[in-house]
Design an enzyme around this catalytic site. Structure first.
Site, PDB file in Angstrom:
ATOM      1  N   ASP A 103     -23.946  24.633  57.333  1.00 23.72           N
ATOM      2  CA  ASP A 103     -22.528  24.874  57.587  1.00 23.72           C
ATOM      3  C   ASP A 103     -22.269  26.086  56.431  1.00 23.72           C
ATOM      4  OD1 ASP A 103     -22.654  23.101  55.452  1.00 23.72           O
ATOM      5  OD2 ASP A 103     -20.482  22.717  55.495  1.00 23.72           O
ATOM      6  N   GLU A 170     -21.810  20.191  53.986  1.00 26.57           N
ATOM      7  CA  GLU A 170     -21.756  20.021  52.619  1.00 26.57           C
ATOM      8  C   GLU A 170     -20.491  21.050  52.011  1.00 26.57           C
ATOM      9  OE1 GLU A 170     -22.756  21.931  48.735  1.00 26.57           O
ATOM     10  OE2 GLU A 170     -22.432  23.076  50.537  1.00 26.57           O
TER      11      GLU A 170
END
Length: 467
Positions: A103, A170
């Site tokens: 991400d 994250e």
């Protein structure tokens, strides 16, 4: 300033070159470009997240690396995170975890036009690959997969089990990805030998030993804590001002916090970093870095006076948000501010709250905090994990100076504390200092040859961890 440059040491030896636009890019670079084109953006407001992009990225990995996904065990975690397990010959050996995330952070609204190339176009130009995730952290995902594929083709078989996690959240705390990955690994293995996560890099143009690359391996990271400060006061019409103004009271409180930083403290692993670099620095500067029993007060004072190196020796305070008022001619009855702190290893959030209350010294200011994850302890620089990472770096970059370091940001590694105390933060890619600030920023980019070196480093990291 000398000490400012200490902090900036943190990426891999690299010399830029220009690739003709008609020349085919290396396969790993093209795969990374394709990965960048899938906008797997993590928004703090999770209702804005495009889940289809995350499903597309998983499919992209499977399509691009079919041998990896067919020969390794594949486990889906929290729908979008992926866990790959390469079973080792010797089940008595504890596994090693390699952690990365796919991400990325959003593009700040209004800055899109400032990019040299569209942030999700994956453009290869002037010897670089441009786009969000080129550095943080799709490059690690892709170069890890490239390395696994290469080793599989060569017939390599690890002695110990290796686990590779590719998390999906994250950038917003890892509450779904890393939290559940750690829980799964705890249930399956109990503990790990060590893990390698994101963080440190290798820098070519550091000011101390500019002729050598300096590889930073993070032994620790700061704890991320945000406190909410609230004030209430008398409201009313602005034509008749009040003495008990909530905005003024809160403004005074955050100003006091801003103007009264916490005391500096020079401690491991920053002391280890200075000592290691000092071995390669001559003159008085090198002497002071090596002999901290004598120079610690001077080093601490000097580093704390610089905005950049200050973060290495101090728990930092940053007022980041202020919310008050509903109309320009209405005196607000309440005001709220967010203050973000990055705590040095060993400083607890509970102690922080008490210190903040003492500094503000105003019982009318309410101090609250949300959930936080305690920062991991400082890992062992003499441990087997550090030695394996160092050996991998030196095999690929034999001239590199490998040094312990501390990450002033935060990563998913805090979720894995219950699995191992030996957590080492190292990105396999390369950067010049001028590009360090592009992480999470405009014009994020990575050099073509940096990607190729990252694949070589990823191969060697896996081989070093496998026995």
């Amino acid at each position: 300033m000398v000490i400012k440059r200490i902090l900036l040491v943190g990426a891999l030896c690299w010399m830029p070159f220009s690739v003709a636009q008609t020349e085919e890019p290396p396969e790993a670079v093209e795969h990374l470009a394709q990965a960048i084109r899938i906008p797997t953006v993590s928004f703090q407001d999770q209702t804005q997240i495009d889940s289809q992009a995350f499903r597309d990225f998983r499919q992209f990995m499977q399509n691009t690396y079919p041998e990896v996904f067919s020969q390794l065990q594949v486990k889906s975690i929290a729908e979008h995170s992926v866990l790959l397990t390469w079973k080792g010959r010797d089940s008595s050996l504890k596994p090693v975890l390699f952690d990365a995330h796919y991400d990325v952070v959003p593009i700040e609204r209004g800055t899109e036009s400032e990019w040299s190339h569209p942030p999700f176009a994956g453009i290869i130009d002037e010897g670089y690959l441009w786009g969000r995730g080129a550095l943080d952290d799709k490059v690690t995902v892709i170069t890890t997969l490239e390395a696994i594929a290469e080793l599989l083709k060569s017939g390599f078989q690890p002695e110990r089990t290796l686990v590779f996690s590719f998390a999906h959240d994250e950038e917003i705390g890892g509450e779904q990805g890393a939290t559940n990955i750690a829980r799964y690994l705890k249930d399956r293995y109990g503990s790990l030998e060590f893990m390698v996560g994101e963080g440190g890099v290798v820098l070519s143009d550091n000011p101390f030993v500019p002729e050598l690359p300096v590889a930073m391996v993070g032994l620790a990271e700061k704890t991320y804590v945000t406190l909410t400060l609230s004030a209430k006061g008398e409201g009313g019409h602005s034509s008749t001002p009040v003495d008990d103004n909530a905005i003024v009271r809160l403004a005074k409180a955050v100003t006091v916090l801003h103007e009264n930083p916490f005391d500096p403290n020079l401690a491991p692993p920053v002391t280890d970093m200075l000592a290691t670099l000092g071995e390669h620095v001559g003159g008085v500067q090198g002497f002071l870095m090596r002999n901290q029993w004598l120079s610690s007060p001077l080093l601490t004072w000097t580093m704390s006076r610089d905005r950049v190196s200050n973060a290495l020796v101090r728990s930092t305070t940053a007022v980041t948000m202020f919310n008050a008022g509903i109309k320009e001619n209405v005196i607000s009855q309440k005001a709220e501010a967010k203050v973000n702190f990055r705590l040095l290893p060993g400083v607890s959030p509970e102690a922080l709250i008490e210190d903040v209350k003492d500094i503000i010294d105003d019982p009318a200011i309410t101090v609250t905090s949300g959930h936080w994850i305690p920062g991991p302890p400082v890992s062992d620089a003499d441990g087997v994990g550090f030695q394996r990472v160092a050996s991998a770096i030196q095999k690929v970059l034999p001239s590199a100076v490998v040094t312990p370091s501390m990450l002033t940001a935060t990563t998913d590694t805090a979720h894995y504390v219950g699995l191992t105390k030996n957590i080492y933060r190292f990105h396999p890619y390369t950067l010049p200092m001028e590009d360090v600030g592009k992480v999470h920023g405009t014009d994020e980019r990575i050099a073509i040859d940096s990607v190729e070196t990252a694949v070589d480093l990823s191969v060697e990291l896996i081989k070093q961890a496998a026995f």
